[in-house]
Write a protein that holds these residues in place. Structure first.
Motif, PDB file in Angstrom:
ATOM      1  N   THR A 145       0.933  -1.045  -0.042  1.00  0.00           N
ATOM      2  CA  THR A 145      -0.044  -0.158  -0.227  1.00  0.00           C
ATOM      3  C   THR A 145       0.713   1.283   0.111  1.00  0.00           C
ATOM      4  O   THR A 145       0.634   2.146  -0.679  1.00  0.00           O
ATOM      5  CB  THR A 145      -1.036   0.018   1.396  1.00  0.00           C
ATOM      6  OG1 THR A 145      -1.362  -1.151   1.424  1.00  0.00           O
ATOM      7  CG2 THR A 145      -1.980   1.286   0.988  1.00  0.00           C
ATOM      8  N   ASP A 146       1.806   1.207   0.800  1.00  0.00           N
ATOM      9  CA  ASP A 146       2.703   2.299   0.923  1.00  0.00           C
ATOM     10  C   ASP A 146       3.484   2.643  -0.452  1.00  0.00           C
ATOM     11  O   ASP A 146       3.511   3.704  -0.858  1.00  0.00           O
ATOM     12  CB  ASP A 146       3.945   2.198   1.722  1.00  0.00           C
ATOM     13  CG  ASP A 146       3.515   2.532   3.044  1.00  0.00           C
ATOM     14  OD1 ASP A 146       2.509   2.903   3.254  1.00  0.00           O
ATOM     15  OD2 ASP A 146       4.371   2.252   4.186  1.00  0.00           O
ATOM     16  N   LEU A 147       3.811   1.578  -1.015  1.00  0.00           N
ATOM     17  CA  LEU A 147       4.671   1.786  -2.597  1.00  0.00           C
ATOM     18  C   LEU A 147       3.367   2.514  -3.499  1.00  0.00           C
ATOM     19  O   LEU A 147       3.820   3.244  -4.321  1.00  0.00           O
ATOM     20  CB  LEU A 147       4.917   0.342  -3.043  1.00  0.00           C
ATOM     21  CG  LEU A 147       6.061  -0.038  -2.185  1.00  0.00           C
ATOM     22  CD1 LEU A 147       6.705  -1.414  -2.778  1.00  0.00           C
ATOM     23  CD2 LEU A 147       7.292   0.905  -2.033  1.00  0.00           C
ATOM     24  N   VAL A 148       2.323   1.738  -3.285  1.00  0.00           N
ATOM     25  CA  VAL A 148       1.168   2.281  -4.372  1.00  0.00           C
ATOM     26  C   VAL A 148       0.782   3.812  -4.071  1.00  0.00           C
ATOM     27  O   VAL A 148       0.666   4.537  -5.109  1.00  0.00           O
ATOM     28  CB  VAL A 148       0.032   1.670  -4.115  1.00  0.00           C
ATOM     29  CG1 VAL A 148      -1.113   1.825  -5.001  1.00  0.00           C
ATOM     30  CG2 VAL A 148       0.320   0.085  -4.654  1.00  0.00           C
TER      31      VAL A 148
ATOM     32  N   ARG B  71       2.905   5.999  -3.191  1.00  0.00           N
ATOM     33  CA  ARG B  71       3.839   6.865  -4.045  1.00  0.00           C
ATOM     34  C   ARG B  71       3.683   6.788  -5.377  1.00  0.00           C
ATOM     35  O   ARG B  71       4.136   7.905  -6.104  1.00  0.00           O
ATOM     36  CB  ARG B  71       5.442   5.959  -3.673  1.00  0.00           C
ATOM     37  CG  ARG B  71       5.781   6.512  -2.363  1.00  0.00           C
ATOM     38  CD  ARG B  71       7.134   5.923  -1.833  1.00  0.00           C
ATOM     39  NE  ARG B  71       7.545   6.253  -0.667  1.00  0.00           N
ATOM     40  CZ  ARG B  71       7.237   5.943   0.551  1.00  0.00           C
ATOM     41  NH1 ARG B  71       6.057   5.039   0.608  1.00  0.00           N
ATOM     42  NH2 ARG B  71       7.515   6.461   1.477  1.00  0.00           N
ATOM     43  N   LEU B  72       3.278   5.602  -6.010  1.00  0.00           N
ATOM     44  CA  LEU B  72       2.851   5.958  -7.486  1.00  0.00           C
ATOM     45  C   LEU B  72       1.697   6.676  -7.675  1.00  0.00           C
ATOM     46  O   LEU B  72       1.985   7.361  -8.642  1.00  0.00           O
ATOM     47  CB  LEU B  72       2.548   4.460  -7.947  1.00  0.00           C
ATOM     48  CG  LEU B  72       3.877   3.412  -8.095  1.00  0.00           C
ATOM     49  CD1 LEU B  72       3.292   1.971  -8.322  1.00  0.00           C
ATOM     50  CD2 LEU B  72       4.971   3.778  -9.000  1.00  0.00           C
ATOM     51  N   ALA B  73       0.853   6.651  -6.976  1.00  0.00           N
ATOM     52  CA  ALA B  73      -0.546   7.560  -7.054  1.00  0.00           C
ATOM     53  C   ALA B  73      -0.250   8.841  -6.686  1.00  0.00           C
ATOM     54  O   ALA B  73      -0.695   9.720  -7.580  1.00  0.00           O
ATOM     55  CB  ALA B  73      -1.436   7.095  -6.359  1.00  0.00           C
ATOM     56  N   ASP B  74       0.776   9.259  -5.935  1.00  0.00           N
ATOM     57  CA  ASP B  74       0.850  10.609  -5.533  1.00  0.00           C
ATOM     58  C   ASP B  74       2.414  10.766  -5.310  1.00  0.00           C
ATOM     59  O   ASP B  74       2.868  10.538  -4.071  1.00  0.00           O
ATOM     60  CB  ASP B  74       0.079  10.874  -4.381  1.00  0.00           C
ATOM     61  CG  ASP B  74      -0.021  12.459  -4.129  1.00  0.00           C
ATOM     62  OD1 ASP B  74       0.873  13.156  -4.615  1.00  0.00           O
ATOM     63  OD2 ASP B  74      -0.767  12.917  -3.213  1.00  0.00           O
ATOM     64  N   PRO B  75       3.091  11.126  -6.084  1.00  0.00           N
ATOM     65  CA  PRO B  75       4.675  11.278  -5.966  1.00  0.00           C
ATOM     66  C   PRO B  75       4.942  12.268  -5.122  1.00  0.00           C
ATOM     67  O   PRO B  75       6.082  12.289  -4.648  1.00  0.00           O
ATOM     68  CB  PRO B  75       5.216  11.957  -7.355  1.00  0.00           C
ATOM     69  CG  PRO B  75       3.775  11.677  -8.330  1.00  0.00           C
ATOM     70  CD  PRO B  75       2.834  11.661  -7.496  1.00  0.00           C
ATOM     71  N   ARG B  76       4.009  12.965  -4.230  1.00  0.00           N
ATOM     72  CA  ARG B  76       4.359  13.998  -3.401  1.00  0.00           C
ATOM     73  C   ARG B  76       4.819  13.394  -2.073  1.00  0.00           C
ATOM     74  O   ARG B  76       5.441  13.983  -1.222  1.00  0.00           O
ATOM     75  CB  ARG B  76       3.176  14.964  -3.211  1.00  0.00           C
ATOM     76  CG  ARG B  76       3.122  16.090  -4.226  1.00  0.00           C
ATOM     77  CD  ARG B  76       1.961  16.754  -4.097  1.00  0.00           C
ATOM     78  NE  ARG B  76       0.670  15.747  -4.188  1.00  0.00           N
ATOM     79  CZ  ARG B  76      -0.547  16.335  -3.948  1.00  0.00           C
ATOM     80  NH1 ARG B  76      -0.772  17.687  -3.602  1.00  0.00           N
ATOM     81  NH2 ARG B  76      -1.509  15.647  -3.956  1.00  0.00           N
ATOM     82  N   ILE B  77       4.270  12.127  -1.889  1.00  0.00           N
ATOM     83  CA  ILE B  77       4.764  11.487  -0.796  1.00  0.00           C
ATOM     84  C   ILE B  77       5.874  10.819  -0.567  1.00  0.00           C
ATOM     85  O   ILE B  77       6.174  10.187  -1.602  1.00  0.00           O
ATOM     86  CB  ILE B  77       3.609  10.137  -0.449  1.00  0.00           C
ATOM     87  CG1 ILE B  77       2.248  10.944  -0.327  1.00  0.00           C
ATOM     88  CG2 ILE B  77       3.915   9.585   0.906  1.00  0.00           C
ATOM     89  CD1 ILE B  77       1.155   9.790  -0.203  1.00  0.00           C
ATOM     90  N   LYS B  78       6.542  11.156   0.203  1.00  0.00           N
ATOM     91  CA  LYS B  78       8.101  10.518   0.421  1.00  0.00           C
ATOM     92  C   LYS B  78       8.346  10.084   1.778  1.00  0.00           C
ATOM     93  O   LYS B  78       7.417  10.087   2.832  1.00  0.00           O
ATOM     94  CB  LYS B  78       9.113  11.740   0.138  1.00  0.00           C
ATOM     95  CG  LYS B  78       9.119  12.331  -1.114  1.00  0.00           C
ATOM     96  CD  LYS B  78      10.498  12.649  -1.590  1.00  0.00           C
ATOM     97  CE  LYS B  78      10.395  13.311  -2.864  1.00  0.00           C
ATOM     98  NZ  LYS B  78       9.647  14.518  -3.037  1.00  0.00           N
ATOM     99  N   GLU B  79       9.477   9.086   1.773  1.00  0.00           N
ATOM    100  CA  GLU B  79       9.842   8.496   3.221  1.00  0.00           C
ATOM    101  C   GLU B  79      10.010   9.830   4.223  1.00  0.00           C
ATOM    102  O   GLU B  79      10.360  10.578   4.015  1.00  0.00           O
ATOM    103  CB  GLU B  79      11.044   7.857   3.000  1.00  0.00           C
ATOM    104  CG  GLU B  79      11.793   7.193   3.951  1.00  0.00           C
ATOM    105  CD  GLU B  79      11.198   6.121   4.400  1.00  0.00           C
ATOM    106  OE1 GLU B  79      11.211   5.518   5.596  1.00  0.00           O
ATOM    107  OE2 GLU B  79       9.865   5.700   3.708  1.00  0.00           O
ATOM    108  N   GLY B  80       9.157   9.333   5.380  1.00  0.00           N
ATOM    109  CA  GLY B  80       9.463  10.375   6.458  1.00  0.00           C
ATOM    110  C   GLY B  80       8.451  11.460   6.469  1.00  0.00           C
ATOM    111  O   GLY B  80       8.399  12.152   7.504  1.00  0.00           O
ATOM    112  N   SER B  81       7.912  11.985   5.523  1.00  0.00           N
ATOM    113  CA  SER B  81       7.191  12.837   5.322  1.00  0.00           C
ATOM    114  C   SER B  81       5.669  12.483   5.460  1.00  0.00           C
ATOM    115  O   SER B  81       5.207  11.418   5.671  1.00  0.00           O
ATOM    116  CB  SER B  81       6.851  13.795   4.101  1.00  0.00           C
ATOM    117  OG  SER B  81       6.560  12.818   3.065  1.00  0.00           O
TER     118      SER B  81
END
Lengths: 517, 325
Positions: B310-313, B315-325
């Motif tokens: 789910t976490d990986l998906v 990131r694919l759906a919304d590139p604004r999401i990054k590790e730690g943010s």
């Protein structure tokens, strides 16, 4: 009172008699249900009900029993007893082979009884403790020598209890870990074919069966369907043809039996003859007073429970000995439904309204409703009852720990008081941890003495006198409440012929069954 | 590269969590009343002290708790989940035998509910003031509020008993001996009722959620901009509204996917589907500790895996999401 269903059963019994006159047809597969899924199929290693039901077609005993519980030949062709009642000689059939082709001989009998069952099988062990030695006199003759005459000896050879297992497969192995357990090998009319866990167990015809022309069927499919309503649907839409006892909820039975081409029989239950009882804790609380226990017996409307909850099937017992048990004493005073008498007894003992806890049996709707009915009956006479529901695990534990006041149960009678009845009342059978022994904690030296003497008295007239005495004492003491001898019906399509031909019903009934299609 | 490091760190955490879960489950199950040996003996209907002793000894239930725990944990470390008390078969065999059936059922239901839910929700959002939109929402409410077992039973009564279109239970026709394509078709036919029943509830949730978040996204400034640019309403709905509305749905889908192993007990029971849910229920009834622990382990592992997915998906759906943010 005769209910419509009871009449339907009588009619079915008449049809069954007619069926015998017809010429059996070969072929066809019967689809039926097994509930719950058995843990394994090696009888002798596992003795629970679903295993017996399926594996009773794969394995055989030395004898089978008629619906009157008379012994009939199976692997033993004939048998005789010495004059002192201590030596039983069995003559085995000579043309029997195991499903893997090896011949069945006296060595297998000795191994099964003396080694396999002595190690693994508590029911057989109860009989074997009376057996001094077992000898193969030749390939087809076996002699059992008893320590003393044992009344129920001849009725204890039923396939589920005293299974014959193949010596050549088990000797010298760790029985429970034997690879062969996944592919049971017996001598019976059907062979194990396939077990798709959670879906189906398939048996196929044993082409080399020793009885000429038997079995008629090509096979049996035991469907595994966990939901009661779905099991009823499986019968309604024609996927399965036979509903063995306990496979559908009781309230579905009248509806299903009214369907076209549907027959029902109460036979095939005689050997086990399940006896529903109310454990009453004899150790402490109000239930420790026998007047309280008598009051419970008078307070309960057992006729109502039978007619309404059990569709009129089953019998209201007179006392501790069920109607299929031998040596019943008919002169006992019955416990009729008499709330007034119950109240008098409670007054006499000075019952102060102390709450008693009731554990229903967690085996489905009917049992829950039954507990409610009993609770209602007891409240009517002023007994303060609180129901405590548990799951099967909790129920086992509470009874094993004696942590209850009143609790439902049912026990098999096994055709003789020494096998199925005395175990509930003997004081040396009080052992913590099991829900099936003398759970109520009843101790009466006179009762112990009478039961022990009766088990080994010889001949039967002596046994009868002793058992009549013991029943009088039990009727006075009421160690447990005697609820109902359960009538578990087998429902099937009328074109399935010869389904129930013995006192263990479907457990070996498919041997003679055929399809009129 | 970034993904590889992320997955590695998540997997490490997963192992720690799994270990804690194993220990927690072990003690949780010990607290249930009822001793497996007594239940097994009880099932046999006849017992003596010797029988109980044999069972307890064989299962190691006579050992102190910490010894049992150590045996269990060290077994799991080597993928040995022990023997099922009741069935006398290795737990791993039982689970692997049943897992495909459950994954087929819940997987089908998952895809079905997700696809149909998003389609129905988008339609309802596009027709927000029209009667057709209200009809979709009314249906979604009905399926959301109706108990699953009742839907299942009614489906059987209608489609199996009266219409006789679909099989009422099981995974394939027993004794038909189908192979290959015929077998696949047969299983497919058996799959329709249970998968649809199982899908209905989640489909209703996806429908409601899709509609709500699409209507919310439609109010955003970038949608107004897109409209001002003169893009067609259809493109706006698909590219700008739906894509931005997807995040909460992914969250929910991740949760549903995590339930895949254990979430179908009721459906599997009613439709006699030979899956893990039933196995778990039976194991609980029998106090078959090893089997129950094994199933818990697999469910927990699957939940963790789907959390990572789910976490990986996201990131694919919304590139604004990054590790730690």
């Amino acid at each position: 009172m005769k209910t419509p269903l009871a009449i339907a059963i009588t009619a079915a019994a008449l049809t069954a008699t007619y069926a015998l006159a017809e010429e059996p047809k070969e072929g066809g597969v019967i689809d039926t249900i097994i509930q719950p899924e058995p843990p394994g199929l090696v009888l002798g290693m596992i003795q629970n009900a679903p295993t017996r039901t399926v594996a009773g077609n794969i394995y055989e005993g030395l004898l089978r029993y008629s619906t009157d519980l008379e012994p009939m030949p199976q692997l033993a062709e004939s048998w005789e007893v010495s004059d002192d009642g201590r030596t039983w000689t069995f003559h085995l059939r000579e043309n029997v082979s195991w499903h893997d082709g090896e011949p069945f001989t006296a060595e297998d009998v000795v191994f099964s009884a003396d080694v396999f069952h002595r190690e693994l099988n508590p029911s057989a062990r109860a009989v074997l403790q009376h057996v001094e030695s077992i000898e193969a006199l030749d390939d087809y003759t076996v002699a059992f020598t008893l320590k003393e005459p044992f009344g129920p000896f001849l009725i204890s050879f039923e396939a589920g209890t005293f299974t014959m297992v193949p010596k050549h497969i088990y000797e010298g192995t760790e029985f429970r870990d034997n690879e062969a357990n996944n592919h049971p090998i017996g001598t019976g009319p059907f062979k194990f074919e396939n077990w798709d866990r959670g879906t189906v167990i398939q048996l196929v015809k044993n082409e080399d069966y020793y009885e000429e022309d038997l079995p008629y069927l090509d096979g049996i499919n035991w469907h595994i369907i966990p939901d009661g309503a779905s099991r009823a649907v499986a019968y309604e839409n024609g996927t399965v043809d036979v509903l063995p006892y306990g496979t559908v909820e009781n309230f579905d039975i009248p509806r299903l039996t009214e369907m076209d081409n549907t027959c029902v029989t109460e036979h095939g239950n005689e050997y086990f003859s399940p006896f529903a009882m109310l454990w009453m804790n004899n150790r402490e609380g109000p239930t420790a007073d026998k007047r309280f226990r008598q009051a419970v017996m008078y307070a309960m409307d057992r006729e109502f429970a039978r007619n309404v909850l059990w569709n009129g099937l089953g019998k209201v017992p007179l006392g501790a000995f069920g109607s299929n048990a031998k040596f019943q004493n008919d002169d006992l005073a019955p416990f009729d439904h008499d709330p007034e008498r119950a109240r008098e007894l409670l007054d006499e003992m000075g019952y102060d309204g102390e709450e008693v806890r009731l554990l229903p049996l967690p085996y489905g709707e009917t049992w829950t409703r039954w507990a409610e009915a009993v609770q209602q009956n007891l409240k009517e006479v002023g007994i303060n009852v609180r129901t405590e529901a548990t799951d099967v695990g909790g129920w086992n534990q509470r009874l094993g720990d004696w942590d209850y006041d009143l609790a439902f149960t049912y026990l098999y009678q096994y055709g003789d008081p020494a096998l199925g009845i005395s175990r509930t009342y003997l004081s040396n059978n009080i052992q913590k941890g099991s829900p099936w022994n003398n759970v109520e904690g009843y101790e009466n030296p006179k009762v112990d003495e009478l039961f022990n003497q009766a088990a080994t008295a010889h001949p039967d007239e002596k046994r009868e006198a002793l058992y009549h005495d013991v029943q009088e004492i039990l009727q006075e003491d009421v160690p447990v409440g005697w609820l109902l001898e359960l009538g578990f019906p087998t429902i099937y399509r009328c074109d399935v012929k010869n389904l129930v031909t013995s006192g263990v019903g479907v457990n070996d009934g498919f041997k003679d069954a055929w399809l009129d299609r | 590269m970034l993904y590889a490091r992320l997955i590695a760190s998540r997997l490490f955490k997963a192992v720690v969590v799994l270990f804690l879960i194993i220990i927690f489950n072990f003690f949780l199950i010990q607290m249930a009343p009822g001793d497996p040996a007594a239940i097994l003996a009880g099932e046999a209907g006849a017992t003596d002290a010797e029988f109980l002793r044999q069972l307890t000894e064989r299962f190691g239930l006579d050992q102190p708790l910490h010894v049992q725990l150590w045996r269990y944990v060290s077994g799991v470390a080597t993928l040995d989940f022990g023997f099922s008390y009741r069935q006398q078969v290795p737990v791993l065999d039982l689970i692997l035998e049943r897992l495909p059936a459950t994954l087929l059922l819940t997987g089908t239901a998952f895809v079905l509910s997700l696809v149909l839910g998003i389609v129905a929700g988008s339609l309802a959002a596009a027709r927000v003031k029209k009667p057709s939109g209200s009809v979709i929402m009314a249906l979604a409410l009905v399926f959301y509020a109706t108990p699953l077992f009742w839907v299942a039973l009614m489906a059987v009564v209608l489609f199996s008993v009266y219409l006789e279109w679909l099989p009422a239970y099981g995974m394939y026709t027993v004794g038909a001996g189908h192979v290959g394509l015929a077998m696949a078709l047969d299983v497919g036919k058996h799959l329709i009722l249970p998968a649809t029943t199982l899908a209905l509830f989640f489909m209703a949730i996806y429908t409601r959620m899709t509609r709500a978040s699409m209507l919310e996204a439609a109010q955003q400034d970038f949608v107004k901009t897109a409209r001002a640019k003169g893009l067609s309403p259809r493109v706006i709905q698909r590219r700008h509204v739906l894509r931005n509305a997807l995040l909460p749905i992914i969250t929910l889908a991740g949760l549903q996917a995590g339930q895949m192993v254990g979430g179908a007990i009721l459906t599997e029971t009613v439709f006699a589907w030979p899956g893990i849910g039933r196995l778990m229920y039976e194991a609980l009834q029998q106090r078959d500790y090893n089997l129950l622990l094994g199933i818990f382990f697999f469910s927990a592992a699957l939940v963790i895996v789907f959390n990572i997915v789910t976490d990986l998906v996201y990131r694919l759906a919304d590139p604004r999401i990054k590790e730690g943010s």
